[in-house]
Structures are given as C-alpha cells and as structure tokens.
Design a protein around this motif. Structure first.
Motif, mmCIF file in Angstrom:
data_model
loop_
_atom_site.group_PDB
_atom_site.id
_atom_site.type_symbol
_atom_site.label_atom_id
_atom_site.label_comp_id
_atom_site.label_asym_id
_atom_site.label_seq_id
_atom_site.Cartn_x
_atom_site.Cartn_y
_atom_site.Cartn_z
ATOM 1 N N MET A 1 79.369 23.912 -1.981
ATOM 2 C CA MET A 1 79.248 24.293 -0.585
ATOM 3 C C MET A 1 78.114 23.488 0.058
ATOM 4 O O MET A 1 77.046 23.366 -0.521
ATOM 5 C CB MET A 1 78.967 25.793 -0.498
ATOM 6 N N ILE A 2 78.340 22.998 1.239
ATOM 7 C CA ILE A 2 77.303 22.250 1.931
ATOM 8 C C ILE A 2 76.473 23.188 2.797
ATOM 9 O O ILE A 2 76.932 24.259 3.177
ATOM 10 C CB ILE A 2 77.899 21.103 2.778
ATOM 11 N N ASN A 3 75.260 22.774 3.092
ATOM 12 C CA ASN A 3 74.395 23.610 3.915
ATOM 13 C C ASN A 3 74.438 23.167 5.379
ATOM 14 O O ASN A 3 75.140 22.214 5.737
ATOM 15 C CB ASN A 3 72.963 23.633 3.356
ATOM 16 N N GLU A 4 73.658 23.844 6.211
ATOM 17 C CA GLU A 4 73.664 23.598 7.658
ATOM 18 C C GLU A 4 73.330 22.152 8.006
ATOM 19 O O GLU A 4 74.020 21.511 8.790
ATOM 20 C CB GLU A 4 72.633 24.502 8.346
ATOM 21 N N PHE A 5 72.234 21.655 7.447
ATOM 22 C CA PHE A 5 71.810 20.293 7.765
ATOM 23 C C PHE A 5 72.858 19.279 7.322
ATOM 24 O O PHE A 5 73.196 18.365 8.076
ATOM 25 C CB PHE A 5 70.452 19.977 7.127
ATOM 26 N N GLU A 6 73.360 19.431 6.115
ATOM 27 C CA GLU A 6 74.361 18.485 5.607
ATOM 28 C C GLU A 6 75.590 18.458 6.514
ATOM 29 O O GLU A 6 76.140 17.398 6.800
ATOM 30 C CB GLU A 6 74.747 18.860 4.174
ATOM 31 N N PHE A 7 76.010 19.627 6.980
ATOM 32 C CA PHE A 7 77.171 19.711 7.861
ATOM 33 C C PHE A 7 76.912 18.997 9.184
ATOM 34 O O PHE A 7 77.682 18.133 9.612
ATOM 35 C CB PHE A 7 77.541 21.176 8.107
ATOM 36 N N VAL A 8 75.809 19.357 9.850
ATOM 37 C CA VAL A 8 75.501 18.780 11.161
ATOM 38 C C VAL A 8 75.275 17.277 11.044
ATOM 39 O O VAL A 8 75.854 16.485 11.805
ATOM 40 C CB VAL A 8 74.269 19.469 11.797
ATOM 41 N N TYR A 9 74.451 16.861 10.103
ATOM 42 C CA TYR A 9 74.153 15.439 9.919
ATOM 43 C C TYR A 9 75.431 14.648 9.666
ATOM 44 O O TYR A 9 75.640 13.578 10.244
ATOM 45 C CB TYR A 9 73.172 15.252 8.754
ATOM 46 N N SER A 10 76.294 15.195 8.826
ATOM 47 C CA SER A 10 77.518 14.482 8.439
ATOM 48 C C SER A 10 78.486 14.323 9.602
ATOM 49 O O SER A 10 79.124 13.284 9.746
ATOM 50 C CB SER A 10 78.191 15.193 7.268
#
Length: 121
Positions: A1-10
């Motif tokens: 599962m990815i976290n908030e930062f990883e999702f937004v950055y990606s």
C-alpha cells in the motif's frame, strides 16, 4: 500500500496531470486516500500506470532521505494541511517541514523563491 506522499507525488509528476488537476481529483474524492487510490485506475491507462509506479519508487527515495535528515512531510490529505495552500491557481499538495506542524494554520508569513508575485494569498 502506498502512503499519502507517494500517491500525491506520483500523480503530480505524470506529464499532463499537474498540481491543479491532482488537487481537484483529491478534493472531488473528499480527501480520502483509500478512495483516491481505488479510483486512480479509472484515470490512468497502462502506460501512465507504469509511470505512476516508477514515480512511487522516486517518492520512496525522497522519503528515505527525509527520514535521515529528520524532515517530515505533510500532504493535502492531512486535516492540518492549510486549505489556502491547495485552493489557489498553483496549489501546493505537500510540504516538507521541521518542527511543529500545528503552526501551519496560524497567522504567518512565508518567503518563497518565486519571482512571479501572486496576490492571491
């Protein structure tokens, strides 16, 4: 599962998406990370999914570097994230910070290295 930062950055780092489009997408899904992740497959074709996954790896590297330097990250998903930062023409969707994150919502002044002045705030 990815976290908030990883999702937004990606998402932000996929060509053609940009901060405004990503902010609108997140707000449309009530700033709910689980819901945003669930529906991302509807906006990403197979090529964009591979770019997204590559960007997740880059985000993880950034996070690792931040941990080593005791730098924290807050995103638009966090209730403490100031709405004035993501509601403008050039939204900010994540911040790197030291110290007390609660200070973000107090009256403040910021110096940003931009030459283009924006009177929006």
């Amino acid at each position: 599962m990815i976290n908030e930062f990883e999702f937004v950055y990606s998402l932000v780092n996929i060509k053609g998406f940009g901060k405004k489009k990503v902010a609108d997408y997140i707000i449309e899904h009530c700033c709910d990370l689980e819901m945003c992740i669930m529906y991302k497959d509807f906006i990403l074709d197979e090529n964009l999914k591979s770019i997204f996954e590559f960007n997740v790896l880059k985000a993880k590297k950034i996070e690792d570097d931040c941990v080593k330097k005791n730098i924290k990250i807050i995103t638009i998903f966090n209730p403490l994230f100031p709405s004035k930062l993501y509601s403008g023409k050039e939204p900010c969707l994540y911040l790197f910070y030291f110290g007390d994150v609660n200070l973000l919502n107090q009256k403040s002044i910021a110096v940003i290295g931009s030459r283009k002045v924006d009177n929006e705030f």
